[in-house]
Design a protein around this motif. Structure first.
Motif, PDB file in Angstrom:
ATOM      1  N   ASN A  57       0.766  -1.187   0.048  1.00  0.00           N
ATOM      2  CA  ASN A  57       0.019   0.168   0.025  1.00  0.00           C
ATOM      3  C   ASN A  57       0.667   1.236  -0.044  1.00  0.00           C
ATOM      4  O   ASN A  57       0.533   2.131   0.791  1.00  0.00           O
TER       5      ASN A  57
ATOM      6  N   TRP B 156       1.119   4.070  -1.265  1.00  0.00           N
ATOM      7  CA  TRP B 156       0.243   5.315  -1.866  1.00  0.00           C
ATOM      8  C   TRP B 156       1.144   6.294  -2.070  1.00  0.00           C
ATOM      9  O   TRP B 156       1.045   6.980  -3.136  1.00  0.00           O
TER      10      TRP B 156
ATOM     11  N   GLU C 286      -5.384   4.430  -8.451  1.00  0.00           N
ATOM     12  CA  GLU C 286      -5.357   3.415  -7.065  1.00  0.00           C
ATOM     13  C   GLU C 286      -4.943   4.069  -6.052  1.00  0.00           C
ATOM     14  O   GLU C 286      -4.602   3.537  -4.938  1.00  0.00           O
ATOM     15  N   ARG C 287      -4.212   5.399  -6.316  1.00  0.00           N
ATOM     16  CA  ARG C 287      -3.414   6.238  -5.021  1.00  0.00           C
ATOM     17  C   ARG C 287      -4.656   6.326  -3.622  1.00  0.00           C
ATOM     18  O   ARG C 287      -4.272   5.848  -2.720  1.00  0.00           O
ATOM     19  N   ASP C 288      -5.886   6.703  -3.869  1.00  0.00           N
ATOM     20  CA  ASP C 288      -7.109   6.994  -3.055  1.00  0.00           C
ATOM     21  C   ASP C 288      -7.395   5.533  -2.177  1.00  0.00           C
ATOM     22  O   ASP C 288      -7.127   5.395  -1.005  1.00  0.00           O
TER      23      ASP C 288
ATOM     24  N   GLN D  53      -5.183   2.949  -2.174  1.00  0.00           N
ATOM     25  CA  GLN D  53      -3.926   2.296  -1.286  1.00  0.00           C
ATOM     26  C   GLN D  53      -3.799   3.072  -0.090  1.00  0.00           C
ATOM     27  O   GLN D  53      -3.501   2.677   1.036  1.00  0.00           O
ATOM     28  N   LYS D  54      -4.088   4.248   0.037  1.00  0.00           N
ATOM     29  CA  LYS D  54      -3.830   5.055   0.995  1.00  0.00           C
ATOM     30  C   LYS D  54      -4.956   4.730   2.240  1.00  0.00           C
ATOM     31  O   LYS D  54      -4.852   4.634   3.533  1.00  0.00           O
TER      32      LYS D  54
END
Length: 312
Positions: free
Chosen positions: A263, A265, A274-276, A278-279
């Motif tokens: 994860n 991010w 995918e950033r949000d 993984q965050k």
């Protein structure tokens, strides 16, 4: 068994210098996902409103009220949890937010979220057990004060009053002397005891390990198989309460490494789709790690193999 004993002794030696700070760090990590979620709602208000109105068909006023209420509850209850004030109320508020978001965003359709949410609920139960144990220890201390202040001796405190995880105390007059906060009220009516809360917390806390085993994309590799086996063994030991502290140390290390690896991010572009996600997963796992740190500090409790072994 010798390996487990060495791990446990090493863990105790490593934690001892920072042990006074572990509960505070654990509480902060536990509520990290709620602070991050509050910031995500506020910073992406338009996106959240559009989703609620367009995708869920909610009226604008209802959608705005729902988001504002979530932010207020998360910030207020997270702050109370860190300060150890009105902990049962704080936990109730945070659990209600988890349930409400699960329904509103239809997260119940994702098994990975359900496993993480169950683990976070277990971590919150660890916080409740810590609060209940502290309340009982406080009462045990107060029960020793009257003999020092008066000439009338009182009976010695029972082992249950000294060790809050063994069994529930039977001295009801002591409860009547104390202010009835939410936590002490739960104890006085018999709705909660640290040992039972801690057992439920242990069972729920390790559900993230099941998600780690099932969702491990590298499970086919030798390293992935080894990590899955360690997670499974550690989770089973935590549930039954056998070598809990050494198991918690191993699981904390495993989850921390896998969380950073899976994860990360911060390595993605701010517009990456995918950033949000993984965050979101990263901070939820941090909350579970906070629960494991509380378990490491509290120990297994009375309903565990480790505690039963002391009777033989």
């Amino acid at each position: 068994m010798d390996i487990l004993r060495r791990v446990e002794r090493s863990a105790e030696a490593a934690v001892q210098p920072v042990r006074p700070y572990v509960p505070a760090l654990a509480r902060f990590l536990l509520v990290a996902t709620f602070f991050e979620d509050s910031w995500r709602i506020c910073s992406g208000w338009d996106v959240q409103m559009n989703f609620m109105v367009d995708e869920r068909g909610l009226p604008i006023a209802v959608a705005a009220s729902f988001l504002v209420l979530n932010v207020v509850i998360m910030l207020t209850c997270s702050t109370l949890a860190i300060l150890r004030k009105h902990v049962p109320i704080a936990i109730t508020g945070l659990v209600s937010v988890l349930a409400a978001q699960c329904l509103a965003y239809r997260l119940y359709e994702k098994s990975s979220y359900l496993l993480r949410a169950a683990s976070i609920a277990g971590a919150l139960l660890m916080l409740l057990a810590d609060s209940l144990a502290s309340a009982r220890s406080h009462r045990a201390v107060l029960s020793l004060l009257p003999p020092l202040l008066t000439s009338t001796p009182l009976p010695a405190a029972s082992p249950a009053a000294i060790d809050p995880f063994l069994r529930r105390p039977t001295a009801k007059p002591l409860l009547a002397r104390l202010p009835r906060s939410a936590g002490s009220l739960w104890l006085s009516v018999g709705l909660a005891s640290p040992a039972h809360v801690l057992l439920a917390g242990r069972v729920l806390l390790v559900t993230l390990c099941a998600g780690f085993i099932i969702g491990n994309e590298g499970a086919a590799s030798p390293l992935g198989l080894l990590a899955a086996a360690v997670a499974l063994a550690g989770a089973a030991m935590v549930v039954v309460g056998f070598r809990v502290r050494s198991s918690a140390v191993v699981l904390v290390a495993l989850l921390a490494v896998s969380n950073v690896a899976a994860n990360g991010w911060w390595t993605l572009h701010h517009e990456h789709p995918e950033r949000d996600f993984q965050k979101f997963d990263f901070f939820q796992t941090l909350s579970v790690l906070g629960g494991f740190l509380l378990l490491l500090n509290l120990g297994p409790g009375g309903l565990s193999v480790d505690e039963k072994k002391k009777s033989f």
